[in-house]
Design an enzyme around this catalytic site. Structure first.
Site, PDB file in Angstrom:
ATOM      1  CE  LYS A 211      -3.498   2.290   2.823  1.00 56.59           C
ATOM      2  NZ  LYS A 211      -4.412   2.209   3.951  1.00 56.59           N
ATOM      3  CD  GLU A 217       9.196  -5.949   7.297  1.00 55.74           C
ATOM      4  OE1 GLU A 217       8.935  -4.836   6.773  1.00 55.74           O
ATOM      5  OE2 GLU A 217       8.916  -6.224   8.474  1.00 55.74           O
ATOM      6  CD  GLU A 359      -1.964  -4.436  11.445  1.00 56.53           C
ATOM      7  OE1 GLU A 359      -0.755  -4.722  11.538  1.00 56.53           O
ATOM      8  OE2 GLU A 359      -2.529  -4.290  10.342  1.00 56.53           O
ATOM      9  CG  HIS A 390      -5.267 -36.033  16.725  1.00 60.28           C
ATOM     10  ND1 HIS A 390      -5.506 -37.256  17.316  1.00 60.28           N
ATOM     11  CD2 HIS A 390      -6.206 -35.884  15.761  1.00 60.28           C
ATOM     12  CE1 HIS A 390      -6.538 -37.836  16.711  1.00 60.28           C
ATOM     13  NE2 HIS A 390      -6.980 -37.027  15.766  1.00 60.28           N
ATOM     14  CE  LYS A 514       5.672  -1.093   9.894  1.00 61.63           C
ATOM     15  NZ  LYS A 514       4.832  -0.313   8.987  1.00 61.63           N
TER      16      LYS A 514
HETATM   17  O1  F6P Z   1       2.237  -4.401   9.778  1.00 67.90           O
HETATM   18  C1  F6P Z   1       1.820  -3.078   9.652  1.00 67.90           C
HETATM   19  C2  F6P Z   1       1.282  -2.804   8.321  1.00 67.90           C
HETATM   20  O2  F6P Z   1       1.149  -1.436   8.254  1.00 67.90           O
HETATM   21  C3  F6P Z   1      -0.036  -3.517   8.034  1.00 67.90           C
HETATM   22  O3  F6P Z   1      -1.124  -2.850   8.513  1.00 67.90           O
HETATM   23  C4  F6P Z   1      -0.004  -3.609   6.559  1.00 67.90           C
HETATM   24  O4  F6P Z   1      -0.935  -4.522   6.099  1.00 67.90           O
HETATM   25  C5  F6P Z   1       1.426  -4.021   6.354  1.00 67.90           C
HETATM   26  O5  F6P Z   1       2.147  -3.247   7.285  1.00 67.90           O
HETATM   27  C6  F6P Z   1       1.972  -3.840   4.961  1.00 67.90           C
HETATM   28  O6  F6P Z   1       1.965  -2.510   4.554  1.00 67.90           O
HETATM   29  P1  F6P Z   1       2.168  -2.104   3.043  1.00 67.90           P
HETATM   30  O7  F6P Z   1       1.059  -2.705   2.255  1.00 67.90           O
HETATM   31  O8  F6P Z   1       2.139  -0.615   3.025  1.00 67.90           O
HETATM   32  O9  F6P Z   1       3.493  -2.638   2.590  1.00 67.90           O
END
Ligand code: F6P
Length: 550
Positions: A211, A217, A359, A390, A514
């Protein structure tokens, strides 16, 4: 009284009435509730879309349900719901509308944010996604060397991974089996390594889902994926256009990364990450199942949206499920909630719900900025039955904790299987029904004695029962049913956040980790002196460097 003019939740007469009712009910037994009301099994059920909901095995009476609905009315759950559907900025800490429901609105719907109807843009993106997905599926979209795409690797994390990864598993039998679809999320290089090690780069499409397009990552993995691809193809930057597409709200960052924004599928800040897999974030899924199935899934979401928006309180399933969770969390001290799907295809379903629920509602500060003094979101956990039986069901049956659980099952096995494997379905479902029965009604000491069990073992073999469950049963696990299930949980989470008066749509709690990770990294790599490290972390960093021979 709160700054927002609301009475503190736990001082409202409706809350006090529930607390009193809880005391009066005491240790109400499900055995008694069923004995005194023979119609309970059939009566405590609701239908939404294709989902049959049985809530008879809950520690509630008609009075409990009435009082819970009064709490919902007092906290204006339906008022907030209507504001959400209208596109008002109910995510107040981020000043954003919350409009995942617009992602599945029909073409002719009108939903405005800041005076602009967002529905046409939603359908423009859906149509673009459909066109692209069809080109990949048909082989018309080729890679840099002219080969058709046979592998799709989604790179994203959190809401940009869990939804499509979960839905891909759920709908595996609807996927094009000639395509390999994988999901990479972990910044542990092992994730990407395992995902691409046996793939032909010339046939591989990377879908970079983020987003913000700033998540460390995802950007790190996307960069490594690009280097892998260019290295394998022995090609220059020009190869990226044919092998990388982006799903994002941030065109600037997408362009900075080197992806042509013509290959970007857009969504908007009014779609929360954990509410986004039915937006452009679902592109990998759409490539796998095809646009028609994807639209069927959206129809399923919409069925439950409409139900939540219009059904009266007594028949409103998300409202009911949300309130039942409040009953246990706030009035029985339950700390967790298990989701136990009796379908192998739902293996990632609970992991998806963990983000959706935890969340959203893992918050201790209310909308008014004050700390709440009531419990909020539960720990959500679970894995598919019968495997869990189990492993950890022992604790649910005979442990010391109250763990309300959702059992999700289907009447029909997945059509694709052999007759022999389909025949196993009745055994699976026999377990499904047997478990909720055992959890609810247990086995009394007299029943155990009646089986000839020696006296010293009677206590061990007695099951107190009274463990509450909801049963969710549908005929078949289709794309539409998946959409219905997800919307059901989305709205359940909404109801709970509304009652607890928290903002279910921000996630500030994720930020601190983060920021600290960025600060710690130079200490690991360069041995840099990092300000503000506590003694424990400092020692651990030193140990890590020693173990790595640095
Ligand atoms: O883990 C925090 C977060 O902001 C989530 O809410 C979101 O889904 C995820 O990181 C990934 O964010 P992005 O889509 O901006 O990479």
């Amino acid at each position: 009284m709160n700054a927002d003019g609301r009475t503190r939740l736990n001082r409202t007469p409706e809350w006090t009435a529930l607390a009193k009712h809880r005391e009066e009910l005491g240790e109400v037994r499900l055995r008694e509730l069923f004995a005194t009301d023979p119609g309970r099994g059939a009566g405590y059920t609701l239908q939404v879309g294709d989902l049959h909901i049985d809530y008879s095995k809950h520690l509630v009476t008609d009075e409990t349900l009435r009082l819970l609905r009064e709490l919902a009315a007092a906290t204006d759950v339906f008022g907030l719901r209507d504001a959400m559907f209208r596109g008002e900025k109910i995510n107040t800490t981020e000043d954003r509308a919350v409009l995942h429901t617009a992602l599945r609105a029909p073409r002719d719907a009108v939903i405005e944010v800041d005076g602009e109807n967002v529905v046409p843009a939603v359908h423009t993106v859906l149509d673009r996604m459909a066109g692209f997905a069809e080109r990949v599926r048909s082989g018309a979209w080729t890679g840099h060397t002219g080969k058709r795409i046979r592998n799709v690797v989604n790179v994203g994390i959190g809401g940009s991974d869990l939804g499509p990864a979960m839905a891909y598993e759920v709908l595996r039998s609807y996927t094009d089996r000639d395509l390999t679809v994988r999901f990479v999320s972990n910044v542990d290089g092992a994730d990407l390594h395992e995902a691409v090690r046996d793939l032909d780069a010339a046939e591989t499409l990377f879908v970079i889902a983020s987003k913000t397009f700033t998540t460390i990552e995802t950007i790190t993995n996307a960069t490594s994926a690009r280097n892998w691809l260019l290295g394998e193809l022995k090609a220059g930057q020009e190869a990226v256009a044919k092998h990388f597409v982006a799903l994002s709200t941030n065109a600037g960052k997408v362009a900075d990364f080197g992806i042509d924004t013509a290959n970007m599928f857009e969504f908007w800040d009014w779609v929360g990450g954990r509410y986004s897999y039915d937006s452009a974030i679902g592109l990998s899924l759409m490539i796998a199942i095809g646009p028609d199935r994807f639209r069927e899934m959206l129809d399923g979401f919409r069925t439950v949206d409409e139900h939540f928006r219009t059904a009266p309180a007594e028949a409103n399933v998300p409202l009911l499920l949300g309130l039942l969770g409040i009953w246990y969390g706030n009035f029985h001290d339950a700390q967790s909630h298990a989701v136990l799907p009796y379908s192998h295809y739902l293996s990632k379903f609970t992991a998806y719900l963990q983000q959706l629920d935890m969340e959203s509602n893992g918050k201790y500060v209310g909308r008014d900025g004050r700390e709440v003094d009531w419990q909020t979101g539960p720990v959500v956990w679970g894995t598919p039955g019968t495997n869990g039986q189990h492993a950890y069901y022992q604790l649910i049956h005979q442990g010391t904790k109250l763990i309300p659980a959702d059992f999700i099952g289907f009447a029909e096995p997945v059509a694709e299987m052999s007759d022999e494997l389909k025949a196993q379905h009745d055994l699976l479902m026999a377990n499904f029904f047997a478990q909720t029965q055992a959890l609810a009604f247990g086995k009394t000491p007299d029943e155990v004695r009646g089986e000839g069990v020696p006296e010293e073992l009677v206590a061990h073999k007695t099951f107190k029962g009274n463990h509450p469950t909801t049963t969710i049963l549908a005929r078949e696990l289709t794309p539409s049913v998946l959409g219905q299930l997800i919307a059901l949980y989305e709205h359940k989470v909404f109801v709970q956040g509304a009652v607890w008066n928290i903002d279910s749509f921000d996630q500030w709690g994720v930020e601190l980790g983060k920021v600290l990770a960025k600060r710690v990294e130079p200490a690991l790599t360069e041995g840099a002196e990092v300000q503000g490290l506590d003694a424990s972390t400092k020692a651990l960093v030193a140990k890590y460097r020693e173990l790595r021979g640095r």
